[in-house]
Each structure stands twice: as structure tokens, then as C-alpha cells.
Design a protein around this motif. Sequence first.
Motif, short mmCIF file in Angstrom:
data_model
loop_
_atom_site.label_atom_id
_atom_site.label_comp_id
_atom_site.label_asym_id
_atom_site.label_seq_id
_atom_site.Cartn_x
_atom_site.Cartn_y
_atom_site.Cartn_z
N TYR A 73 -8.75 4.33 -4.17
CA TYR A 73 -9.01 4.52 -5.59
C TYR A 73 -10.30 3.83 -6.05
CZ TYR A 73 -4.15 6.10 -6.26
OH TYR A 73 -2.96 6.78 -6.21
N LEU A 104 0.83 -1.20 0.00
CA LEU A 104 0.00 0.00 0.00
C LEU A 104 0.86 1.25 0.00
CD1 LEU A 104 -2.89 -0.90 2.46
CD2 LEU A 104 -2.93 -0.84 -0.02
N LYS A 151 -5.86 7.09 -13.26
CA LYS A 151 -5.27 8.42 -13.21
C LYS A 151 -5.36 9.16 -14.54
CE LYS A 151 -1.95 8.22 -9.40
NZ LYS A 151 -2.28 9.54 -8.86
N VAL A 207 -1.23 -3.64 -10.49
CA VAL A 207 -1.60 -2.41 -9.80
C VAL A 207 -1.28 -1.20 -10.68
CG1 VAL A 207 -0.98 -0.89 -7.88
CG2 VAL A 207 -1.43 -3.31 -7.46
N ILE A 244 1.93 1.89 -3.48
CA ILE A 244 0.83 2.38 -4.31
C ILE A 244 0.59 3.86 -4.05
CG2 ILE A 244 -1.66 2.21 -4.71
CD1 ILE A 244 -1.32 -0.78 -3.90
N ARG A 245 0.58 4.23 -2.76
CA ARG A 245 0.27 5.62 -2.41
C ARG A 245 1.35 6.57 -2.88
NH1 ARG A 245 -1.69 3.40 3.43
NH2 ARG A 245 -3.82 2.88 2.83
N LEU A 259 -5.95 -1.40 -4.07
CA LEU A 259 -6.39 -0.09 -4.55
C LEU A 259 -7.69 0.34 -3.86
CD1 LEU A 259 -5.54 -0.34 -8.34
CD2 LEU A 259 -4.37 0.96 -6.57
N ARG A 260 -8.49 -0.61 -3.46
CA ARG A 260 -9.68 -0.27 -2.68
C ARG A 260 -9.26 0.28 -1.32
NH1 ARG A 260 -12.37 -4.80 -3.47
NH2 ARG A 260 -11.50 -5.82 -1.63
N PRO A 284 -5.14 8.94 -4.16
CA PRO A 284 -5.30 8.16 -2.94
C PRO A 284 -6.06 8.95 -1.90
CG PRO A 284 -3.05 8.96 -3.14
CD PRO A 284 -3.73 9.26 -4.44
N VAL A 317 -3.89 1.61 -11.90
CA VAL A 317 -3.70 3.02 -11.53
C VAL A 317 -3.57 3.89 -12.77
CG1 VAL A 317 -2.11 4.64 -10.43
CG2 VAL A 317 -2.72 2.52 -9.27
N ALA A 322 1.17 7.18 -6.22
CA ALA A 322 -0.06 7.68 -6.76
C ALA A 322 -0.18 8.89 -7.80
CB ALA A 322 -0.92 8.14 -5.61
N ALA A 338 -6.51 1.75 -0.64
CA ALA A 338 -5.84 3.03 -0.84
C ALA A 338 -6.80 4.15 -1.23
CB ALA A 338 -4.77 2.89 -1.93
#
Length: 268
Positions: free
Chosen positions: A96, A5, A57, A49, A8-9, A91-92, A114, A53, A12, A94
Motif C-alpha cells: 500500500y 500482514l 482505500k 493499520v 492486513i491483506r 502496509l509498506r 495489496p 487503510v 484489504a 503489503a
Amino acid sequence: MEGRLRAIRAGAAEPGVGAAWAREARAEPEPALPVWRPVRGGNAFEITVARLVQAIKLGMVRVGERLPAERELAERLQVSRVTLREAIAALRDAGYLESRRGRTGGTFVRSTQPAPEAGGRPDAGELAREMGDRLHDALDFRRVVESGAAALAANRSLAATERQHLVGALAASRDRDPATRRVSDSRLHLVIAAASGSPSLAAAVADVQLTLDRLLAAIPVITRNLDHSDAQHARIVDAILAGDAGGAREVMEEHCDGTAELLRALLT
């Protein structure tokens, strides 16, 4: 999962282009944007991921829209359904994505950024330092691939739907809402790349747009710069629709050079 996570963030109608096209574009199918490319090599989870993303995005799947069904999406990405579920869950968490139950349920895009508790607004200077030489490489690469895509699109005999999507994306790119401006801007560039007819070129444009996305979103909003950018966008689309490959390439190069100069001025 917490380590994943954190990664991912951290990651982001202009006069001359035809208002009729913009009105009709909403009802036509979406252009073939480079959304769900197969995952190749590396860590399947991380790449999955990244694909999700990127689609979120860059506005290829918009806020409020549903992702394809799990089986279909796993087939397109060529990953296992277990890997896909893990990526969606991350992603859920985080912020998104969100899952909804019921007959019309599924996985929906909740936000292009995020959740606030996932790290907040990034500092542009810090992001630039983290990128190092990759920033200059990305800016140079963008100038080459985006101008090439614009020229190639102008050289093609575009279908009516492709012309409509260009004008519709141009109109949307004039959005001044800070929450949606970046997505609308990126989407126009992706529609131009898709109009080139080259999936490889469109994928390259999507990759470089994502590389610069967080940095561009973090710099201050300058109204005069937005006005200039909007005018250049209109000139690029006009040149493509007129079949002027040289003009489309030249204006896109000017546009990319302007973005590069702005970034360097604000970050040095």
C-alpha cells in the motif's frame, strides 16, 4: 509480523450543477473528511493499520500523495511513534505504501489494493459468506446514515468551497477506470457526509463505506448499473445544492437500496 500482514491483506459535471464549480474546486482546500481519528481502545497497532487503510482505500489520501509527517500523524492518531512506524512498515510490506528519501521524501501511497502476491482479487461470494449477517446489518446501517448525511447537508448553508468540492467529487465519480472507480465513488459519498457538518456522521459513513469496499470492488462491473448510479449521484448533489433535504434523503435511500439489491442478486 507475518500474521499481521495476513490480516492486513485480508482487509484489504451533470447538467444543472454548474461547470464553473468543478473548474474552481481543484484549487480549493480539501473538505474536512474523517481521515485521522484518534485510536481508542483495543489493539493500537491493528486500529492504526485500519485507520491508514481506510484513508487509502476511500481516497482520503490518494495514490501518489504523501502521508503527514510522522510526528503530526502520531499526534492526530494519538498513538506512539513506534506503533505508527510498525503500522506503516506493515502496509509498506503489503504494497500500500512506499518510502522515498531526500528533501522531498516521506511515506507515499503506492496503491489502494495489496500487491498481487498478497492475495490477488477476492471472490465476492466468499467475502459475502465471511461477512454473514454483518453484510445485511452494514447495508441497513448505510441506508440510514448516508441518507441522513445527505439530508443534513441539504439543510445547511454550505460555503462556496463545500459546494465546489461536491461538484468536483461528482465529476470525478463518473470515472469508468476499474482501477479508480471505487475510490472516486467512495470519495463522493465521503464529501457528501463531510458537507453534513457532523464529524460523527461523517465517521460513520467512512466506516460503513470501508466495510463494503472489498465486496463492491469484487462484483462484476455492469455498465447500465454505473449509468444509473451516476444519474443518482447527480440528483443527490443537485438536491443538496438546491437545499432540498427531502429530495436528497429520498434519492440517497434509492441509491443505497439499489446497491443492496444488486449485491443480494449477485451473491445469492
